[in-house]
Design a protein around this motif. Structure first.
Motif, mmCIF file in Angstrom:
data_model
loop_
_atom_site.group_PDB
_atom_site.id
_atom_site.type_symbol
_atom_site.label_atom_id
_atom_site.label_comp_id
_atom_site.label_asym_id
_atom_site.label_seq_id
_atom_site.Cartn_x
_atom_site.Cartn_y
_atom_site.Cartn_z
ATOM 1 N N ASP A 36 -6.175 10.563 -0.577
ATOM 2 C CA ASP A 36 -5.064 9.674 -1.025
ATOM 3 C C ASP A 36 -5.895 7.604 -0.178
ATOM 4 O OD1 ASP A 36 -3.963 11.252 -2.630
ATOM 5 O OD2 ASP A 36 -1.905 11.426 -0.894
ATOM 6 N N LEU B 12 -2.957 5.611 -7.918
ATOM 7 C CA LEU B 12 -3.235 5.311 -6.430
ATOM 8 C C LEU B 12 -4.379 4.005 -6.603
ATOM 9 C CD1 LEU B 12 -4.309 8.364 -4.974
ATOM 10 C CD2 LEU B 12 -2.617 7.036 -3.885
ATOM 11 N N PHE C 9 -8.933 6.393 -1.850
ATOM 12 C CA PHE C 9 -8.524 5.781 -3.843
ATOM 13 C C PHE C 9 -7.120 4.479 -3.855
ATOM 14 C CE2 PHE C 9 -10.241 10.223 -6.322
ATOM 15 C CZ PHE C 9 -11.183 9.773 -4.996
ATOM 16 N N GLU C 10 -5.850 4.883 -2.622
ATOM 17 C CA GLU C 10 -5.502 3.922 -1.977
ATOM 18 C C GLU C 10 -5.853 2.020 -1.797
ATOM 19 O OE1 GLU C 10 -2.841 3.264 -3.763
ATOM 20 O OE2 GLU C 10 -1.068 2.455 -2.378
ATOM 21 N N GLU C 11 -6.762 2.932 -0.657
ATOM 22 C CA GLU C 11 -7.339 1.511 -0.447
ATOM 23 C C GLU C 11 -8.157 0.206 -1.427
ATOM 24 O OE1 GLU C 11 -7.108 0.233 2.755
ATOM 25 O OE2 GLU C 11 -6.408 1.179 4.091
ATOM 26 N N LYS D 151 0.883 -1.166 0.092
ATOM 27 C CA LYS D 151 -0.056 -0.179 0.314
ATOM 28 C C LYS D 151 0.859 1.080 0.005
ATOM 29 C CE LYS D 151 -3.899 -0.563 2.300
ATOM 30 N NZ LYS D 151 -5.121 -0.828 3.880
ATOM 31 N N PHE D 152 0.439 2.149 -0.880
ATOM 32 C CA PHE D 152 1.118 3.201 -1.254
ATOM 33 C C PHE D 152 2.430 3.206 -1.735
ATOM 34 C CE2 PHE D 152 -2.377 5.349 1.733
ATOM 35 C CZ PHE D 152 -2.175 6.148 0.776
ATOM 36 N N SER D 153 2.888 2.385 -2.232
ATOM 37 C CA SER D 153 4.203 2.289 -2.780
ATOM 38 C C SER D 153 4.193 2.912 -3.788
ATOM 39 C CB SER D 153 4.469 0.552 -3.199
ATOM 40 O OG SER D 153 3.813 0.275 -4.349
ATOM 41 N N ASN D 154 3.228 3.739 -4.614
ATOM 42 C CA ASN D 154 3.819 5.081 -5.177
ATOM 43 C C ASN D 154 4.096 5.984 -5.094
ATOM 44 O OD1 ASN D 154 0.814 5.200 -4.211
ATOM 45 N ND2 ASN D 154 0.263 5.608 -5.959
ATOM 46 N N ARG D 155 4.515 6.126 -3.388
ATOM 47 C CA ARG D 155 4.649 7.174 -2.885
ATOM 48 C C ARG D 155 6.465 7.443 -1.990
ATOM 49 N NH1 ARG D 155 -0.137 10.158 -1.837
ATOM 50 N NH2 ARG D 155 -0.646 10.171 -4.034
#
Lengths: 562, 448
Positions: B32, A178, B35-37, A143-147
């Motif tokens: 964020d 996302l 949407f990420e979830e 999760k949030f590996s794009n950040r």
């Protein structure tokens, strides 16, 4: 002069190919698709086309294939492990993607800050388990590996050093957008198909090099653009659903007008509807839906309706029914049962096939209902047109009702003003004129519409989207595709700096993928800027910039005569 | 399977001012996180498209001085419109419940609007309530205000309305804006007891709030039997909120919504934009959609961090007993008021608008109708930021008014027009869904 272009579109039933040169289709071919030997089918078509032009005159060959789509849709992809680092949030049960899913420690937040580090011991144990169960393909998604891609990278490195024979794929390489589940699914599908795709790519490359050593070899993607065969090797998922994309690009290639249009492909059993907005195809806003899961693969929004030229016409309990099933071809083409095509054939005196047979077959239905034949044909046509018109309007509404996140977007509410109905597919000439009349707009039919799909593939230009996220407070940027990341200088960073960064990233990716010639065609398509305020002070800024080479045509394509 | 409807409207292009808590960035990290979830992709969740509220929607609740266009920002019109989208989705049975994650908020906006109060121009929940009544014939509703600030606007709007139960729990008004919401604020003379305030001591934890939920809020709701329950869902009771001092967690908020089972939740305040909002909003959606939220927590969450003090426990217990008794005794109080036989019940007060530093002076007269909730006349004066001083008269005729109150209210409006008292004279006739403004100087009447 090497100006010839070849496009080949592998469909479920037929494979089409065109040889395009100097503004016209020099030759086109159609063969039944052999699902068990796609390469054979492709080469059969290619050889047929190459018989009409010297191989050294061919500048580019574009293939649109169903290989990956079929692997995923039929569940024939090989067993693949999915390692997820979801941190806290949705329950693990929300990720019903792979039967071999492993949940590991490691938590990153929306600013890319590490909340919890991965556990090296846990990683090694998991990899051991995966190895012991005989799995050789691993997808890793955090999760949030794009950040912040450090956790994914670390896992990949560990896996590759311990088990060099495995195919390992990380989600941030596939997409920087996302939506963790979509990234995980896309990564999972990529890891699952990458080996098969590369095998196919090797074979095709060898076969084509043997025939035309100097021509460029591209693959059509779901977003209507091409990519080099070499670049596709890391991203096989982008090749799904390229068939509808080929058709839509073909319609655009034939109409060449920047209009709001409906492109309707009326086949035997189904009609595929897609929208063109000022000449740009509408994308599926939530990404391509592959085997029941939403993904980060960009694809056109296509609405498929179970109604086509071969939809059967019959009665139940004294009531007229149309479709959805097909019971063979239209009566005028030797079928046993009257169809939609037969009705239009009589009503508009189209003279398709054996018109007498249309007459005879529909007369039986008319007698059963005790109505005159001509009024029966009118009701059938009316019903077909009404259903199609309704589906088209539903698509408009879907586009108009997309979520909006800014006041400006709500005040300037989208409205779809239709200019034209473009018909392709075998039954289009029968149905589309009446449909367009019903929608009160002109229609467009082209004599080449039966090979629009292959033509679309032949002349489509490469596409590429790059998205960059800049966080000046943390002095970092990250981007997609493929783990773009680096440092930015916090001081006085402005929107124009973020734009320039996005442009530079796009140029770099273009160069890496052999698309340097097209980098100048890119345009910024989305821009966001936020001030990060803590207390009453500005601590930094956040920028999101999207830049893309959108679907279009290669420069030498100037249209086709009708 | 029916889903939870979600409308997410972060107004990414609107702020009160660049560094104001109510700025573009407020819901950025919530975006964020949601949407990420990928929670909008889940089969139990459906995302909706925003729309603008109309002037008529707003006029059912507010008297905007001098008019809606000059008083209400477009962002507020969209925010209120989003609540209406959720109301439609719920009433048309497209969804089983609905959550509007929207900004700007609304619960400090009162009936008369001279400017922005507590970041609010118009009251999103109140606009939605009157829309539900007008469009779908809903009669009895409950609003539970879970924002840390007293929902003084919503309270004021429904103060005289016995069919809207308003319950607000919040940080004690002696320690926080807007400085109201005390135990003795129980509603107007004919709607006594349908306003319930629960002022909590600073630092109250999940435990304290859940005691209140279990022993006061839920029993009252059971007895009141509303057709629709609305959560006025502020998120600033969170331990990390920079504008308040409570100790509530994301888990606490999720459990609260699991208990309350709101039909429609509408986001209000909450300004811990990184540490609270992304997780609390996730928690509320998950609770409403029936998704297991046991794995949800804030990055810095520590279950041993907050303990309820025994002193506060005792205070909450006595508060709950007191308010439950007051609620149960409400009908006797209303009866007593009616039997006094007064023609009108009058009151005067000053209202402060913190965002724009305005001071409104207001006089309200309620007709003590023997049969219905009575019509109201409001006289209001306020010097605006423009320097202009407005003095206005407003006639409010609630939907539940008896024919006698309707005709008396209309007579009052005509006579005010004739006398040209005040710069503007407003009529809000919910019975006939008729809303008018009379400009005394020009002698012109406009119908919304």
């Amino acid at each position: 002069m090497n100006d010839a272009l070849i496009g080949i579109d592998v469909g479920g039933t037929y494979t089409d190919g065109v040889l395009f040169s100097d503004g016209s289709v020099v030759h086109s071919v159609k063969h039944r698709t052999d699902e068990d030997d796609l390469e054979g089918t492709l080469l059969l078509i290619l050889d047929d086309l190459l018989a009409h032009r010297r191989a050294k005159d061919v500048r580019r060959i574009v293939l649109s294939t169903t290989l990956v789509t079929n692997l995923l849709a039929t569940g024939r992809g090989e067993r693949t492990a999915l390692i997820l680092l979801p941190g806290k949030g949705l329950p693990n049960s929300a990720y019903d993607i792979s039967p071999d899913t492993y949940f590991l420690k490691g938590w990153i937040d929306f600013r890319g800050r590490q909340i919890e580090a991965p556990d090296p011991k846990e990683i090694e144990d998991t990899l051991k388990k995966i190895h012991a169960s005989g799995i050789e393909r691993i997808a890793i998604a955090g999760k949030f590996s794009n950040r912040n891609d450090s956790h994914e990278k670390m896992l990949k490195k560990t896996a590759e050093s311990l088990y060099p024979h495995m195919d390992v794929c990380t989600s941030n390489e596939i997409s920087g957008r996302l939506n963790f589940p979509r990234r995980a699914v896309t990564c999972y599908y990529t890891a699952m198909t990458v080996r098969d795709w590369n095998r196919f790519a090797d074979d095709m490359e060898a076969a084509i090099r043997a025939r035309a050593p100097h021509c460029e070899l591209h693959i059509l993607k779901a977003d209507g653009g091409t990519t080099t065969l070499a670049a596709s090797r890391k991203r096989p998922c982008e090749t799904v659903f390229s068939g509808p994309a080929a058709s839509t690009m073909g319609t655009l290639a034939l109409s060449r007008e920047e209009l709001n249009a409906v492109s309707i492909d009326i086949g035997g059993t189904t009609s595929d509807i897609s929208l063109l907005i000022e000449g740009q195809p509408l994308y599926a806003s939530r990404g391509a839906l592959i085997a029941g899961h939403l993904t980060h693969v960009s694809s056109f929004a296509v609405s498929s309706i179970p109604l086509g030229g071969d939809s059967a016409v019959y009665t139940t309990d004294g009531k007229l029914e149309i479709g959805p099933m097909r019971l063979g071809p239209a009566a005028c083409f030797g079928g046993e049962v009257p169809t939609v095509t037969d009705a239009f054939n009589i009503m508009n005196a189209l003279g398709l096939g054996n018109a007498q047979a249309s007459h005879a077959a529909l007369s039986r239905v008319a007698q059963g209902l005790q109505v005159p034949l001509d009024s029966l044909c009118r009701s059938i046509a009316g019903e077909v047109v009404e259903r199609l018109a309704q589906s088209i309007k539903d698509m408009f509404r879907l586009w108009e009702d997309e979520p909006a996140y800014k006041v400006w977007e709500v005040v300037h509410k989208r409205e779809f003003h239709l200019h034209q109905v473009i018909g392709i597919g075998a039954a289009a000439p029968a149905v589309v004129p009446m449909l367009a009349e019903r929608m009160k707009v002109p229609h467009f039919l082209h004599r080449l519409s039966p090979v629009a799909n292959a033509l679309g593939a032949a002349v489509a230009r490469p596409t590429l989207a790059v998205e960059v996220h800049v966080d000046t407070g943390r002095e970092t940027y990250s981007g997609s595709p493929g783990g773009l990341s680096g440092k930015v200088d916090k001081r006085n960073y402005q929107l124009k700096d973020a734009r320039e960064l996005a442009q530079a990233c796009l140029k770099q990716v273009c160069a890496d993928r052999g698309l340097a010639d097209y980098a100048d065609d890119a345009q910024i398509y989305s821009e966001e800027q936020f001030n990060v305020i803590r207390g009453w002070e500005q601590e930094g800024k956040l920028f999101d910039i999207g830049i893309q080479i959108s679907p279009g045509f290669i420069r030498e394509f100037k249209g086709v005569e009708n | 399977m029916k889903t939870t409807g979600v409308i997410f409207f972060p107004a990414f292009d609107w702020a009160i001012s660049p560094t104001h808590p109510e700025r573009e960035e407020r819901l950025l990290y919530t975006r964020d996180q949601l949407f990420e979830e990928g929670i909008m992709d889940m089969p139990g969740v459906t995302e909706y498209h925003p729309r603008l509220a109309t002037e008529k929607d707003v006029s059912r609740v507010h008297f905007c001085v001098p008019d809606i266009e000059s008083r209400v920002t477009t962002a507020h019109m969209v925010s209120a419109g989003c609540a209406l989208v959720m109301a439609d989705a719920f009433m048309n049975k497209e969804v089983r419940n609905a959550f509007a994650i929207i900004r700007p908020p609304g619960h400090h906006a009162m009936t008369v609007v001279h400017g922005n109060r507590g970041f609010c121009d118009i009251n999103n929940e109140a606009v939605m309530v009157e829309y539900l009544r007008r469009t779908y014939g809903v009669k009895r509703l409950a609003i539970v205000d879970t924002d840390v600030h007293h929902g003084d606007g919503t309270q004021e709007i429904f103060w005289h309305d016995p069919d809207v139960l308003f319950i607000s729990f919040h940080q004690d008004g002696r320690t926080l804006y807007p400085g109201s919401g005390f135990v003795e604020e129980m509603g107007g003379p004919l709607a006594y007891g349908t306003t319930i305030n629960i002022p909590m001591a600073p630092k109250t934890t999940d435990e304290g709030i859940h005691y209140i939920m279990d022993n006061l809020v839920m029993p009252i709701l059971d007895e009141f039997k509303p057709e629709i329950v609305i959560n006025s869902a502020g998120q600033d009771n969170h331990y990390s909120d920079p504008l308040a001092n409570m100790s509530f967690t994301a888990q606490g908020y999720a459990v609260l919504n699991q208990k309350l089972k709101p039909d429609i939740a509408v986001l209000e305040g909450g300004y811990s934009i990184e540490t609270a909002l992304p997780y609390v909003n996730m928690g509320i959606i998950m609770a409403m959609a029936g998704i297991d939220f046991s794995n949800l927590q804030e990055p810095d969450y520590d279950p041993s961090r907050f303990k309820e003090s025994s002193r506060n426990r005792a205070y909450i217990k006595s508060l709950v007993e007191h308010q439950l008794a007051a609620f149960r005794g409400r009908e006797a109080v209303v009866d007593k008021h009616r039997k006094e036989g007064r023609e009108f019940w009058g009151s005067s007060r000053s209202i402060f608008y913190d965002t724009e530093y305005l001071q409104e002076e207001q006089r309200l007269d309620l007709r003590m109708c023997p049969t219905c909730c009575g019509f109201r006349r409001i006289s209001s004066g306020c010097a605006h930021r423009s320097g202009r001083n407005y003095s206005v008269e407003c006639i409010a005729i609630p939907a539940a008014c008896c024919p006698d109150c309707v005709s008396r209210g209309l007579e009052e409006y005509s006579s005010l027009k004739k006398k040209k008292s005040g710069d503007h004279i407003y009529l809000q006739d919910r019975v006939n869904d008729d809303y008018r403004t009379f400009e005394s100087k020009a002698g012109e009447e406009t119908v919304v």
